[in-house]
Design a protein around this motif. Structure first.
Motif, PDB file in Angstrom:
ATOM      1  N   ALA A  12     -47.486  42.155   0.864  1.00  0.00           N
ATOM      2  CA  ALA A  12     -46.818  43.252   0.147  1.00  0.00           C
ATOM      3  C   ALA A  12     -45.690  42.719  -0.724  1.00  0.00           C
ATOM      4  O   ALA A  12     -45.496  43.176  -1.855  1.00  0.00           O
ATOM      5  CB  ALA A  12     -46.285  44.277   1.139  1.00  0.00           C
ATOM      6  N   ILE A  15     -47.104  41.225  -3.962  1.00  0.00           N
ATOM      7  CA  ILE A  15     -47.465  42.262  -4.936  1.00  0.00           C
ATOM      8  C   ILE A  15     -46.211  42.858  -5.571  1.00  0.00           C
ATOM      9  O   ILE A  15     -46.140  43.049  -6.793  1.00  0.00           O
ATOM     10  CB  ILE A  15     -48.323  43.351  -4.268  1.00  0.00           C
ATOM     11  N   TRP A  16     -45.201  43.124  -4.747  1.00  0.00           N
ATOM     12  CA  TRP A  16     -43.953  43.701  -5.263  1.00  0.00           C
ATOM     13  C   TRP A  16     -43.289  42.755  -6.256  1.00  0.00           C
ATOM     14  O   TRP A  16     -42.892  43.169  -7.349  1.00  0.00           O
ATOM     15  CB  TRP A  16     -43.025  44.017  -4.093  1.00  0.00           C
ATOM     16  N   ALA A  57     -46.094  48.823  -2.459  1.00  0.00           N
ATOM     17  CA  ALA A  57     -45.937  47.458  -1.944  1.00  0.00           C
ATOM     18  C   ALA A  57     -44.489  47.197  -1.542  1.00  0.00           C
ATOM     19  O   ALA A  57     -44.222  46.558  -0.514  1.00  0.00           O
ATOM     20  CB  ALA A  57     -46.387  46.433  -2.989  1.00  0.00           C
TER      21      ALA A  57
END
Length: 163
Positions: A12, A15-16, A57
């Motif tokens: 996550a 993605i962030w 995310a």
């Protein structure tokens, strides 16, 4: 269980962080002089990426990261410094959201800011987080103000203390 949480946290977070670098670059491509088709295409791409990918995310990374802190009992000074850097990422994330909203509501009337400050702030915070997490530096002295560590002799602002 902890390994699975760490995997999800890192996924996550990846993605962030990719969104915090990519979205300012996309937003900088918006041109007030452009035609409606290009504007719509970029608007939908940036808005949907922000709302459906980057923000979820970010929430997942922060929730799982918080759970990991408590699961591993990592209450050390470097972790608190890391959390400050995560706060910087949250501020950049909110700033990107504001720009995304302004782009959609003010076509032709809003010129996006340069991508460099947003990307630079994101990359500095990301690098600081990596250094803190991978290095886990021993910080002997508390870097914050001393009054945060000492009781202030004041009562709580509630009548009852939770048990």
């Amino acid at each position: 269980m902890i390994a699975a949480f760490k995997f999800l946290h890192i996924a996550a977070l990846s993605i962030w962080c990719a969104g915090l670098v990519g979205l300012p670059l996309l937003l900088a491509r918006h041109s007030p002089d452009g035609d409606q088709i290009d504007f719509t295409r970029l608007r939908v791409l940036t808005h949907q990426s922000y709302v459906r990918l980057v923000t979820p995310a970010a929430v997942i990374a922060i929730v799982i990261g918080t759970a990991l802190i408590f699961m591993r009992s990592v209450f050390v000074p470097w972790m608190f410094m890391k959390l400050v850097m995560v706060g910087v990422l949250v501020i950049v994330h909110a700033w990107i959201g504001h720009i995304t909203l302004q782009m959609g509501e003010q076509q032709g009337d809003y010129t996006p800011p340069a991508a460099v400050p947003l990307v630079a702030a994101s990359l500095v915070a990301m690098l600081a987080i990596l250094i803190l997490v991978l290095g886990k530096p021993f910080i002997e002295a508390w870097p914050g103000p001393a009054w945060l560590l000492a009781p202030q002799g004041q009562s709580l602002p509630v009548d009852e203390v939770p048990m």
